[in-house]
Scaffold this motif. Sequence first.
Motif, PDB file in Angstrom:
ATOM      1  N   ARG A  86       1.514  -9.282  -5.213  1.00 53.93           N
ATOM      2  CA  ARG A  86       2.760  -8.814  -4.598  1.00 53.93           C
ATOM      3  C   ARG A  86       2.389  -7.691  -3.660  1.00 53.93           C
ATOM      4  NH1 ARG A  86       7.171  -8.983  -9.526  1.00 53.93           N
ATOM      5  NH2 ARG A  86       8.518 -10.404  -8.409  1.00 53.93           N
ATOM      6  N   THR A  87       2.373  -7.998  -2.379  1.00 59.02           N
ATOM      7  CA  THR A  87       1.838  -7.045  -1.421  1.00 59.02           C
ATOM      8  C   THR A  87       2.940  -6.167  -0.853  1.00 59.02           C
ATOM      9  OG1 THR A  87       2.176  -8.515   0.440  1.00 59.02           O
ATOM     10  CG2 THR A  87       0.126  -8.761  -0.755  1.00 59.02           C
ATOM     11  N   THR A  88       2.555  -4.997  -0.419  1.00 58.29           N
ATOM     12  CA  THR A  88       3.484  -4.081   0.218  1.00 58.29           C
ATOM     13  C   THR A  88       2.837  -3.596   1.507  1.00 58.29           C
ATOM     14  OG1 THR A  88       4.364  -3.470  -1.916  1.00 58.29           O
ATOM     15  CG2 THR A  88       4.810  -1.967  -0.112  1.00 58.29           C
ATOM     16  N   PRO A  89       3.091  -4.280   2.607  1.00 60.23           N
ATOM     17  CA  PRO A  89       2.363  -3.995   3.842  1.00 60.23           C
ATOM     18  C   PRO A  89       2.877  -2.752   4.565  1.00 60.23           C
ATOM     19  CG  PRO A  89       3.925  -5.770   4.193  1.00 60.23           C
ATOM     20  CD  PRO A  89       4.082  -5.346   2.767  1.00 60.23           C
ATOM     21  N   PHE A  90       1.966  -1.853   4.883  1.00 59.34           N
ATOM     22  CA  PHE A  90       2.300  -0.692   5.698  1.00 59.34           C
ATOM     23  C   PHE A  90       1.558  -0.788   7.014  1.00 59.34           C
ATOM     24  CE2 PHE A  90       3.935   1.108   1.884  1.00 59.34           C
ATOM     25  CZ  PHE A  90       4.881   2.010   2.311  1.00 59.34           C
ATOM     26  N   HIS A  91       2.142  -0.238   8.041  1.00 56.53           N
ATOM     27  CA  HIS A  91       1.492  -0.237   9.334  1.00 56.53           C
ATOM     28  C   HIS A  91       1.073   1.176   9.673  1.00 56.53           C
ATOM     29  CE1 HIS A  91       0.662  -1.803  13.343  1.00 56.53           C
ATOM     30  NE2 HIS A  91       1.036  -0.614  13.752  1.00 56.53           N
ATOM     31  N   PRO A  92      -0.208   1.460   9.970  1.00 55.79           N
ATOM     32  CA  PRO A  92      -1.280   0.484   9.899  1.00 55.79           C
ATOM     33  C   PRO A  92      -1.851   0.340   8.489  1.00 55.79           C
ATOM     34  CG  PRO A  92      -2.119   2.543  10.756  1.00 55.79           C
ATOM     35  CD  PRO A  92      -0.657   2.761  10.483  1.00 55.79           C
ATOM     36  N   ARG A  93      -1.678   1.336   7.620  1.00 54.95           N
ATOM     37  CA  ARG A  93      -2.302   1.264   6.305  1.00 54.95           C
ATOM     38  C   ARG A  93      -1.479   2.110   5.337  1.00 54.95           C
ATOM     39  NH1 ARG A  93      -7.748   3.261   3.813  1.00 54.95           N
ATOM     40  NH2 ARG A  93      -7.813   1.693   2.165  1.00 54.95           N
ATOM     41  N   SER A  94      -1.406   1.652   4.107  1.00 52.39           N
ATOM     42  CA  SER A  94      -0.603   2.351   3.118  1.00 52.39           C
ATOM     43  C   SER A  94      -1.217   3.704   2.770  1.00 52.39           C
ATOM     44  CB  SER A  94      -0.511   1.481   1.869  1.00 52.39           C
ATOM     45  OG  SER A  94       0.143   2.196   0.865  1.00 52.39           O
ATOM     46  N   PRO A  95      -0.428   4.782   2.868  1.00 56.87           N
ATOM     47  CA  PRO A  95      -0.948   6.108   2.531  1.00 56.87           C
ATOM     48  C   PRO A  95      -0.872   6.341   1.019  1.00 56.87           C
ATOM     49  CG  PRO A  95       1.313   6.285   3.239  1.00 56.87           C
ATOM     50  CD  PRO A  95       0.988   4.822   3.252  1.00 56.87           C
ATOM     51  N   PRO A  96      -1.737   7.213   0.474  1.00 60.79           N
ATOM     52  CA  PRO A  96      -1.639   7.491  -0.965  1.00 60.79           C
ATOM     53  C   PRO A  96      -0.338   8.224  -1.295  1.00 60.79           C
ATOM     54  CG  PRO A  96      -3.569   8.575   0.019  1.00 60.79           C
ATOM     55  CD  PRO A  96      -2.803   7.975   1.135  1.00 60.79           C
ATOM     56  N   VAL A  97       0.285   7.800  -2.384  1.00 58.40           N
ATOM     57  CA  VAL A  97       1.475   8.486  -2.912  1.00 58.40           C
ATOM     58  C   VAL A  97       1.330   8.567  -4.416  1.00 58.40           C
ATOM     59  CG1 VAL A  97       3.296   7.935  -1.236  1.00 58.40           C
ATOM     60  CG2 VAL A  97       2.673   6.255  -2.973  1.00 58.40           C
ATOM     61  N   GLN A  98       2.102   9.459  -5.051  1.00 54.70           N
ATOM     62  CA  GLN A  98       2.113   9.482  -6.516  1.00 54.70           C
ATOM     63  C   GLN A  98       2.604   8.122  -7.006  1.00 54.70           C
ATOM     64  OE1 GLN A  98       3.305  12.630  -9.038  1.00 54.70           O
ATOM     65  NE2 GLN A  98       3.207  14.191  -7.428  1.00 54.70           N
ATOM     66  N   CYS A  99       2.080   7.742  -8.171  1.00 54.55           N
ATOM     67  CA  CYS A  99       2.296   6.386  -8.686  1.00 54.55           C
ATOM     68  C   CYS A  99       3.782   6.031  -8.817  1.00 54.55           C
ATOM     69  CB  CYS A  99       1.584   6.259 -10.027  1.00 54.55           C
ATOM     70  SG  CYS A  99       1.565   4.580 -10.675  1.00 54.55           S
ATOM     71  N   GLN A 100       4.615   6.994  -9.246  1.00 51.26           N
ATOM     72  CA  GLN A 100       6.039   6.670  -9.454  1.00 51.26           C
ATOM     73  C   GLN A 100       6.763   6.429  -8.128  1.00 51.26           C
ATOM     74  OE1 GLN A 100       4.610   9.476 -10.387  1.00 51.26           O
ATOM     75  NE2 GLN A 100       5.672  11.231  -9.500  1.00 51.26           N
ATOM     76  N   VAL A 101       6.236   6.969  -7.035  1.00 52.84           N
ATOM     77  CA  VAL A 101       6.804   6.668  -5.714  1.00 52.84           C
ATOM     78  C   VAL A 101       6.414   5.245  -5.311  1.00 52.84           C
ATOM     79  CG1 VAL A 101       6.841   7.314  -3.268  1.00 52.84           C
ATOM     80  CG2 VAL A 101       6.760   9.092  -5.025  1.00 52.84           C
ATOM     81  N   ALA A 102       5.142   4.896  -5.552  1.00 51.15           N
ATOM     82  CA  ALA A 102       4.667   3.547  -5.213  1.00 51.15           C
ATOM     83  C   ALA A 102       5.429   2.486  -6.011  1.00 51.15           C
ATOM     84  CB  ALA A 102       3.168   3.441  -5.494  1.00 51.15           C
ATOM     85  N   ALA A 103       5.666   2.752  -7.294  1.00 52.54           N
ATOM     86  CA  ALA A 103       6.399   1.794  -8.130  1.00 52.54           C
ATOM     87  C   ALA A 103       7.808   1.581  -7.574  1.00 52.54           C
ATOM     88  CB  ALA A 103       6.459   2.298  -9.573  1.00 52.54           C
ATOM     89  N   ALA A 104       8.431   2.676  -7.130  1.00 52.28           N
ATOM     90  CA  ALA A 104       9.790   2.571  -6.567  1.00 52.28           C
ATOM     91  C   ALA A 104       9.770   1.814  -5.240  1.00 52.28           C
ATOM     92  CB  ALA A 104      10.393   3.966  -6.386  1.00 52.28           C
ATOM     93  N   ILE A 105       8.720   2.014  -4.436  1.00 52.65           N
ATOM     94  CA  ILE A 105       8.614   1.283  -3.162  1.00 52.65           C
ATOM     95  C   ILE A 105       8.521  -0.215  -3.434  1.00 52.65           C
ATOM     96  CG2 ILE A 105       7.150   0.834  -1.144  1.00 52.65           C
ATOM     97  CD1 ILE A 105       6.331   3.838  -1.282  1.00 52.65           C
ATOM     98  N   ALA A 106       7.720  -0.583  -4.462  1.00 52.31           N
ATOM     99  CA  ALA A 106       7.576  -2.009  -4.791  1.00 52.31           C
ATOM    100  C   ALA A 106       8.924  -2.597  -5.207  1.00 52.31           C
ATOM    101  CB  ALA A 106       6.537  -2.183  -5.895  1.00 52.31           C
ATOM    102  N   LEU A 107       9.651  -1.899  -6.085  1.00 52.35           N
ATOM    103  CA  LEU A 107      10.974  -2.395  -6.526  1.00 52.35           C
ATOM    104  C   LEU A 107      11.951  -2.452  -5.358  1.00 52.35           C
ATOM    105  CD1 LEU A 107      11.477  -0.581  -9.955  1.00 52.35           C
ATOM    106  CD2 LEU A 107      10.844  -2.956  -9.548  1.00 52.35           C
ATOM    107  N   TRP A 108      11.870  -1.456  -4.506  1.00 52.59           N
ATOM    108  CA  TRP A 108      12.756  -1.399  -3.329  1.00 52.59           C
ATOM    109  C   TRP A 108      12.512  -2.615  -2.446  1.00 52.59           C
ATOM    110  CZ3 TRP A 108      11.769   1.623   1.694  1.00 52.59           C
ATOM    111  CH2 TRP A 108      12.958   1.859   2.398  1.00 52.59           C
ATOM    112  N   GLU A 109      11.240  -2.912  -2.239  1.00 53.22           N
ATOM    113  CA  GLU A 109      10.918  -4.058  -1.382  1.00 53.22           C
ATOM    114  C   GLU A 109      11.442  -5.370  -1.986  1.00 53.22           C
ATOM    115  OE1 GLU A 109       6.945  -4.204   0.133  1.00 53.22           O
ATOM    116  OE2 GLU A 109       6.952  -6.389   0.149  1.00 53.22           O
ATOM    117  N   TRP A 110      11.189  -5.585  -3.275  1.00 55.39           N
ATOM    118  CA  TRP A 110      11.580  -6.861  -3.893  1.00 55.39           C
ATOM    119  C   TRP A 110      13.089  -7.025  -3.988  1.00 55.39           C
ATOM    120  CZ3 TRP A 110       8.065  -5.736  -8.688  1.00 55.39           C
ATOM    121  CH2 TRP A 110       6.733  -5.718  -8.273  1.00 55.39           C
ATOM    122  N   HIS A 111      13.762  -5.952  -4.439  1.00 60.03           N
ATOM    123  CA  HIS A 111      15.178  -6.082  -4.792  1.00 60.03           C
ATOM    124  C   HIS A 111      16.136  -5.656  -3.693  1.00 60.03           C
ATOM    125  CE1 HIS A 111      14.103  -7.096  -8.869  1.00 60.03           C
ATOM    126  NE2 HIS A 111      13.324  -6.043  -8.921  1.00 60.03           N
TER     127      HIS A 111
END
Length: 260
Positions: free
Chosen positions: A114-139
Amino acid sequence: MAARRRKRNARAWRTGRRTIALAVWAVLLAGIVYGLYLFGRGHPEDLPWTKLDLAQPVGLFTRGKLVDLNDDYPQCRILMDRAGVAFEPAPAIAAEAGQCGYANGVRLLEAGARTTPFHPRSPPVQCQVAAAIALWEWHVVQPAARRHMKTSLAGYDQLGTYNCRRMYGRADGAWSEHATANAIDISGFRFADGRRVTLLQDWNGTGPDAAAKAAFLREVRDGACDLFATVLSPDYNAAHADHFHLDQADRGAMRGGACR
Ligand SMILES: [Zn+2]
């Protein structure tokens, strides 16, 4: 005279008691109906005591449980793995000054289950932000892209995650959630058909597809409010005219979100 007043008082007292009893019953009944509704939905994330599962639909307590992952990096990574989020751990950043730095960073990947594409590249974030981005993208973001743009999301444009600074870059005052990479600024979206939507141009745009683009942006903003502790949009102030600020600030037990 006195007897009549006594009788009237007694009647008023009985009516008052009946009103209170009715109100109590109404509240109880509403509670039962609401409980049955939640039970019927069968969403574990509607209940405060279930363990967070990123594969489940977003519920009433998803946001608070995501914020709680702030204290549990290993659990956050397990949940991301289990839900199939493509990511890699990011190196820890030691405090530069004051409240800066983080140790629970991840980078979302552009290739994987389950990919989350950023342009140009995904920056590091705290894990709970990344988890929310993934849910945001899917739902939220993908469904909104299909509904309003008639295509699918291909990538995000972002203005940054980690930045050792206080709020609004002031010399004093509260530290920004960016100081610990507990935030991300999203400035636009790219779609599979090559079109783009940016906050600066399309929040109140006038060009082709202006209405669809504006509706898309408002829908993804509103949906973010169920997943991030803080969501600031162009509606909030001029400083946010060109991006959504999304963060997972921990506001304590009441878990009040800011959605503007
Ligand atoms: Zn920001």
